[in-house]
Design a protein around this motif. Structure first.
Motif, PDB file in Angstrom:
ATOM      1  N   SER A  53       0.583  -1.563   0.208  1.00 53.10           N
ATOM      2  CA  SER A  53       0.142  -0.099   0.342  1.00 53.10           C
ATOM      3  C   SER A  53       0.858   1.559   0.092  1.00 53.10           C
ATOM      4  O   SER A  53       1.983   1.410   0.239  1.00 53.10           O
ATOM      5  CB  SER A  53      -0.885   0.028   1.696  1.00 53.10           C
ATOM      6  OG  SER A  53       0.006   0.052   2.006  1.00 53.10           O
ATOM      7  N   GLU A  54       0.181   2.407  -0.958  1.00 55.23           N
ATOM      8  CA  GLU A  54       0.645   3.984  -0.429  1.00 55.23           C
ATOM      9  C   GLU A  54      -0.235   4.722   1.130  1.00 55.23           C
ATOM     10  O   GLU A  54      -1.595   4.315   0.859  1.00 55.23           O
ATOM     11  CB  GLU A  54       0.590   4.603  -1.014  1.00 55.23           C
ATOM     12  CG  GLU A  54       1.542   3.991  -2.579  1.00 55.23           C
ATOM     13  CD  GLU A  54       1.532   5.338  -3.759  1.00 55.23           C
ATOM     14  OE1 GLU A  54       2.701   5.624  -4.396  1.00 55.23           O
ATOM     15  OE2 GLU A  54       0.548   6.147  -3.680  1.00 55.23           O
ATOM     16  N   ALA A  55       0.157   4.978   2.378  1.00 58.09           N
ATOM     17  CA  ALA A  55       0.417   5.300   3.023  1.00 58.09           C
ATOM     18  C   ALA A  55       0.808   6.604   3.646  1.00 58.09           C
ATOM     19  O   ALA A  55       1.553   6.679   3.301  1.00 58.09           O
ATOM     20  CB  ALA A  55      -0.698   4.321   3.754  1.00 58.09           C
ATOM     21  N   PRO A  56      -0.147   7.285   4.328  1.00 60.82           N
ATOM     22  CA  PRO A  56       0.682   8.807   4.915  1.00 60.82           C
ATOM     23  C   PRO A  56       1.421   7.622   6.581  1.00 60.82           C
ATOM     24  O   PRO A  56       2.038   8.453   7.155  1.00 60.82           O
ATOM     25  CB  PRO A  56      -0.628   9.432   6.073  1.00 60.82           C
ATOM     26  CG  PRO A  56      -1.537   8.336   5.799  1.00 60.82           C
ATOM     27  CD  PRO A  56      -1.047   7.709   4.880  1.00 60.82           C
ATOM     28  N   SER A  57       0.919   6.531   7.590  1.00 59.50           N
ATOM     29  CA  SER A  57       1.456   5.844   7.983  1.00 59.50           C
ATOM     30  C   SER A  57       1.503   4.450   8.117  1.00 59.50           C
ATOM     31  O   SER A  57       0.078   3.885   7.364  1.00 59.50           O
ATOM     32  CB  SER A  57       1.485   6.637   9.585  1.00 59.50           C
ATOM     33  OG  SER A  57      -0.012   6.664   9.762  1.00 59.50           O
ATOM     34  N   LYS A  58       2.307   3.693   9.361  1.00 60.87           N
ATOM     35  CA  LYS A  58       1.612   2.443   9.206  1.00 60.87           C
ATOM     36  C   LYS A  58       0.399   2.311   9.835  1.00 60.87           C
ATOM     37  O   LYS A  58      -0.047   1.778  10.076  1.00 60.87           O
ATOM     38  CB  LYS A  58       2.760   1.944  10.603  1.00 60.87           C
ATOM     39  CG  LYS A  58       4.512   1.769  10.111  1.00 60.87           C
ATOM     40  CD  LYS A  58       5.037   1.235  10.726  1.00 60.87           C
ATOM     41  CE  LYS A  58       6.273   0.764  10.892  1.00 60.87           C
ATOM     42  NZ  LYS A  58       7.253   0.330  11.646  1.00 60.87           N
ATOM     43  N   GLU A  59       0.465   3.317  11.153  1.00 62.31           N
ATOM     44  CA  GLU A  59      -1.507   3.323  11.638  1.00 62.31           C
ATOM     45  C   GLU A  59      -2.303   3.805  11.019  1.00 62.31           C
ATOM     46  O   GLU A  59      -3.702   2.975  11.016  1.00 62.31           O
ATOM     47  CB  GLU A  59      -0.943   4.494  12.872  1.00 62.31           C
ATOM     48  CG  GLU A  59       0.330   4.307  13.707  1.00 62.31           C
ATOM     49  CD  GLU A  59       1.170   4.490  13.028  1.00 62.31           C
ATOM     50  OE1 GLU A  59       2.209   4.494  13.753  1.00 62.31           O
ATOM     51  OE2 GLU A  59       1.846   5.407  12.375  1.00 62.31           O
ATOM     52  N   ALA A  60      -1.649   4.304   9.838  1.00 67.13           N
ATOM     53  CA  ALA A  60      -3.091   4.554   9.086  1.00 67.13           C
ATOM     54  C   ALA A  60      -3.540   2.558   8.028  1.00 67.13           C
ATOM     55  O   ALA A  60      -5.028   2.577   8.059  1.00 67.13           O
ATOM     56  CB  ALA A  60      -3.036   5.480   8.352  1.00 67.13           C
ATOM     57  N   VAL A  61      -2.923   2.219   7.482  1.00 66.81           N
ATOM     58  CA  VAL A  61      -2.860   0.769   7.531  1.00 66.81           C
ATOM     59  C   VAL A  61      -3.412   0.022   8.173  1.00 66.81           C
ATOM     60  O   VAL A  61      -4.320  -0.390   7.751  1.00 66.81           O
ATOM     61  CB  VAL A  61      -1.386   0.354   6.667  1.00 66.81           C
ATOM     62  CG1 VAL A  61      -1.387  -1.049   6.316  1.00 66.81           C
ATOM     63  CG2 VAL A  61      -1.143   1.042   5.815  1.00 66.81           C
TER      64      VAL A  61
END
Length: 82
Positions: A53-61
């Motif tokens: 994935s592409e994401a702003p943070s690990k937490e968002a994933v």
């Protein structure tokens, strides 16, 4: 945005249809956290599933996976790609 590879364990016997349904659930929930799931792979014999994935943070994933009903066991940043 950063790239992440997450891992799910314990999905022994997962079928292509089940993998597709889980990925579709992530796609349906990803917008709330600004995540985009690009690809998913599975090994039914070991029960391991990997998602890119592409994401702003690990937490968002992890939040998206939790909302989809299948929290990740591991989330790893992928800082280098070729």
């Amino acid at each position: 945005m950063a790239k992440f590879m997450d891992v799910h364990h314990g999905m022994v016997g997962i079928t292509a249809e089940q993998l597709r349904a889980a990925h579709q659930a992530d796609l349906a929930n990803e917008g709330a956290e600004g995540v985009h799931f690009e690809q998913a792979w599975a090994d039914p014999s070991t029960g391991d599933v990997w998602c890119l994935s592409e994401a702003p943070s690990k937490e968002a994933v992890q939040k998206v996976h939790q909302a989809s009903g299948h929290p990740a066991d591991e989330v790893h940043a992928v800082p280098l790609t070729v």
